[in-house]
Design a protein around this motif. Structure first.
Motif, PDB file in Angstrom:
ATOM      1  N   HIS A  15       8.823  -1.837 -13.154  1.00 14.40           N
ATOM      2  CA  HIS A  15       7.760  -1.893 -12.972  1.00 14.40           C
ATOM      3  C   HIS A  15       7.800  -3.336 -11.512  1.00 14.40           C
ATOM      4  CE1 HIS A  15       2.935  -0.912 -13.716  1.00 14.40           C
ATOM      5  NE2 HIS A  15       3.663  -0.763 -12.808  1.00 14.40           N
ATOM      6  N   LEU A  16       7.871  -3.801 -11.590  1.00 13.01           N
ATOM      7  CA  LEU A  16       7.995  -5.535 -11.210  1.00 13.01           C
ATOM      8  C   LEU A  16       8.718  -5.065  -9.572  1.00 13.01           C
ATOM      9  CD1 LEU A  16       6.449  -7.860  -9.483  1.00 13.01           C
ATOM     10  CD2 LEU A  16       7.789  -9.189 -10.882  1.00 13.01           C
ATOM     11  N   PRO A  17       9.621  -4.778  -9.518  1.00 21.42           N
ATOM     12  CA  PRO A  17      10.464  -4.560  -8.170  1.00 21.42           C
ATOM     13  C   PRO A  17      10.005  -3.236  -7.807  1.00 21.42           C
ATOM     14  CG  PRO A  17      12.021  -5.042 -10.684  1.00 21.42           C
ATOM     15  CD  PRO A  17      10.716  -4.852 -10.666  1.00 21.42           C
ATOM     16  N   GLY A  18       9.238  -2.415  -8.103  1.00 22.81           N
ATOM     17  CA  GLY A  18       9.504  -1.202  -7.011  1.00 22.81           C
ATOM     18  C   GLY A  18       8.147  -2.077  -6.206  1.00 22.81           C
ATOM     19  N   PHE A  19       6.925  -2.713  -6.822  1.00 23.99           N
ATOM     20  CA  PHE A  19       6.082  -3.439  -6.284  1.00 23.99           C
ATOM     21  C   PHE A  19       6.710  -3.954  -4.732  1.00 23.99           C
ATOM     22  CE2 PHE A  19       3.829  -1.344  -9.193  1.00 23.99           C
ATOM     23  CZ  PHE A  19       2.257  -1.183  -8.391  1.00 23.99           C
ATOM     24  N   ILE A  20       8.014  -4.893  -5.579  1.00 25.21           N
ATOM     25  CA  ILE A  20       7.654  -6.091  -4.517  1.00 25.21           C
ATOM     26  C   ILE A  20       8.666  -5.076  -3.312  1.00 25.21           C
ATOM     27  CG2 ILE A  20       9.806  -7.112  -3.878  1.00 25.21           C
ATOM     28  CD1 ILE A  20       9.310  -8.415  -6.985  1.00 25.21           C
ATOM     29  N   ASP A  21       9.206  -3.800  -2.952  1.00 27.04           N
ATOM     30  CA  ASP A  21      10.064  -3.004  -2.243  1.00 27.04           C
ATOM     31  C   ASP A  21       9.368  -1.927  -1.610  1.00 27.04           C
ATOM     32  OD1 ASP A  21      12.714  -4.640  -3.823  1.00 27.04           O
ATOM     33  OD2 ASP A  21      13.153  -2.029  -4.714  1.00 27.04           O
ATOM     34  N   ASN A  22       8.363  -2.756  -2.127  1.00 28.08           N
ATOM     35  CA  ASN A  22       6.652  -1.065  -1.488  1.00 28.08           C
ATOM     36  C   ASN A  22       6.157  -1.771  -0.714  1.00 28.08           C
ATOM     37  OD1 ASN A  22       8.357   1.857  -1.553  1.00 28.08           O
ATOM     38  ND2 ASN A  22       8.357   1.084  -3.743  1.00 28.08           N
ATOM     39  N   ALA A  23       5.568  -3.356  -1.104  1.00 29.64           N
ATOM     40  CA  ALA A  23       5.028  -4.250  -0.602  1.00 29.64           C
ATOM     41  C   ALA A  23       4.503  -3.570   0.622  1.00 29.64           C
ATOM     42  CB  ALA A  23       4.687  -5.587  -0.921  1.00 29.64           C
ATOM     43  N   ALA A  24       5.395  -3.365   1.117  1.00 27.47           N
ATOM     44  CA  ALA A  24       4.913  -3.433   3.064  1.00 27.47           C
ATOM     45  C   ALA A  24       4.810  -2.002   3.355  1.00 27.47           C
ATOM     46  CB  ALA A  24       5.699  -3.884   3.961  1.00 27.47           C
ATOM     47  N   ALA A  25       4.776  -1.462   2.632  1.00 27.06           N
ATOM     48  CA  ALA A  25       4.203   0.045   2.632  1.00 27.06           C
ATOM     49  C   ALA A  25       3.551   0.055   2.205  1.00 27.06           C
ATOM     50  CB  ALA A  25       5.243   1.496   2.149  1.00 27.06           C
ATOM     51  N   ILE A  26       3.197  -0.351   1.404  1.00 29.96           N
ATOM     52  CA  ILE A  26       1.471   0.165   0.262  1.00 29.96           C
ATOM     53  C   ILE A  26       0.432  -1.018   1.399  1.00 29.96           C
ATOM     54  CG2 ILE A  26       0.470  -0.992  -1.975  1.00 29.96           C
ATOM     55  CD1 ILE A  26       3.254  -0.446  -3.371  1.00 29.96           C
ATOM     56  N   LYS A  27       0.957  -2.541   2.106  1.00 27.54           N
ATOM     57  CA  LYS A  27      -0.131  -2.299   2.185  1.00 27.54           C
ATOM     58  C   LYS A  27      -0.509  -2.177   3.740  1.00 27.54           C
ATOM     59  CE  LYS A  27       0.476  -7.326   0.284  1.00 27.54           C
ATOM     60  NZ  LYS A  27       0.758  -8.328   1.135  1.00 27.54           N
ATOM     61  N   ALA A  28       0.455  -0.899   3.930  1.00 24.30           N
ATOM     62  CA  ALA A  28       0.279  -0.182   5.363  1.00 24.30           C
ATOM     63  C   ALA A  28       0.043   0.596   5.181  1.00 24.30           C
ATOM     64  CB  ALA A  28       1.678   0.888   6.083  1.00 24.30           C
ATOM     65  N   LYS A  29      -1.041   1.048   3.986  1.00 29.22           N
ATOM     66  CA  LYS A  29      -1.956   2.210   3.656  1.00 29.22           C
ATOM     67  C   LYS A  29      -2.928   1.821   3.683  1.00 29.22           C
ATOM     68  CE  LYS A  29       1.084   5.473   3.235  1.00 29.22           C
ATOM     69  NZ  LYS A  29       1.110   6.776   4.612  1.00 29.22           N
ATOM     70  N   GLY A  30      -3.825   0.636   3.647  1.00 33.94           N
ATOM     71  CA  GLY A  30      -4.714  -0.283   3.402  1.00 33.94           C
ATOM     72  C   GLY A  30      -5.347  -0.505   2.583  1.00 33.94           C
ATOM     73  N   VAL A  31      -3.798  -1.187   2.010  1.00 31.00           N
ATOM     74  CA  VAL A  31      -4.211  -2.580   1.146  1.00 31.00           C
ATOM     75  C   VAL A  31      -4.105  -3.461   1.740  1.00 31.00           C
ATOM     76  CG1 VAL A  31      -2.994  -3.098  -1.441  1.00 31.00           C
ATOM     77  CG2 VAL A  31      -3.059  -0.957  -0.937  1.00 31.00           C
ATOM     78  N   ASP A  32      -5.195  -4.047   0.852  1.00 31.56           N
ATOM     79  CA  ASP A  32      -5.135  -5.908   1.334  1.00 31.56           C
ATOM     80  C   ASP A  32      -4.329  -6.369   0.413  1.00 31.56           C
ATOM     81  OD1 ASP A  32      -7.530  -5.666   3.841  1.00 31.56           O
ATOM     82  OD2 ASP A  32      -8.376  -5.174   2.058  1.00 31.56           O
ATOM     83  N   ARG A  33      -4.292  -6.507  -1.168  1.00 30.74           N
ATOM     84  CA  ARG A  33      -3.603  -7.543  -1.791  1.00 30.74           C
ATOM     85  C   ARG A  33      -2.887  -6.759  -2.674  1.00 30.74           C
ATOM     86  NH1 ARG A  33      -7.489 -11.987  -3.983  1.00 30.74           N
ATOM     87  NH2 ARG A  33      -6.512 -13.404  -2.044  1.00 30.74           N
ATOM     88  N   ILE A  34      -1.467  -6.916  -3.800  1.00 32.39           N
ATOM     89  CA  ILE A  34      -1.179  -6.445  -4.353  1.00 32.39           C
ATOM     90  C   ILE A  34      -1.435  -7.388  -5.715  1.00 32.39           C
ATOM     91  CG2 ILE A  34       0.591  -5.337  -5.548  1.00 32.39           C
ATOM     92  CD1 ILE A  34       1.870  -4.901  -2.438  1.00 32.39           C
TER      93      ILE A  34
END
Length: 164
Positions: free
Chosen positions: A52-71
């Protein structure tokens, strides 16, 4: 269970970030801008730590590029354990953590699960929420073991769909 349109409950929690741990209110921590808040049954537990956690670490930049301010990753563990997990995972600076040591937020959100049979007590269910300015946009709760609907790949797909 918390539903779209509802506000994040206000309970005391610990915020674990690159700058350390601090006492905060959950509504304040999760209430500004667009936030992906994913919850795990436990720090260092096998599925949480390896899937679970590694996916968010690996994709943090891509998620934030979609307009997310914080994970933010939430766990019903004391903040010392959450801090050790964040450091061991090299997640700090990409993801913030919320330590819900007594499970108050998990209960207030209706996202608690009794894992007493495994010796873990009440914990968060495995889930992910999309939040905007403290209100729930979407809730994804796993209905079986493993990481599917609450994983980073699914959240990226949901974020892409909400932009279109």
């Amino acid at each position: 269970m918390i539903q779209p349109g509802e506000a994040v409950p206000s309970v005391p929690v610990k915020h674990v970030s690159a700058s350390g741990a601090s006492d905060v209110d959950s509504a304040a921590l999760l209430g500004e801008g667009r936030v992906v808040f994913f919850t795990v049954p436990g720090a260092f537990t096998p599925t949480c730590h390896k899937n679970h956690l590694p996916g968010f670490i690996d994709n943090a930049a891509a998620i934030k590029a979609k307009g997310v301010d914080r994970i933010v990753c939430g766990a019903v563990n004391d903040y010392h354990v959450v801090t050790a997990w964040a450091e061991a995972s090299n997640a700090l600076g990409k993801i913030d953590f919320l330590s819900d040591g007594n499970g108050e937020l998990a209960r207030a959100m209706g996202l608690e699960k009794d894992l007493s049979k495994a010796g873990m007590g009440d914990r968060f269910v495995r889930s992910a929420l999309l939040l905007r300015d403290g209100k729930v946009e979407a809730v994804y709760v796993e209905d079986a073991p493993g990481v599917t609907t609450s994983g980073a790949a699914s959240i990226l797909t949901a974020l892409e769909a909400s932009q279109g």
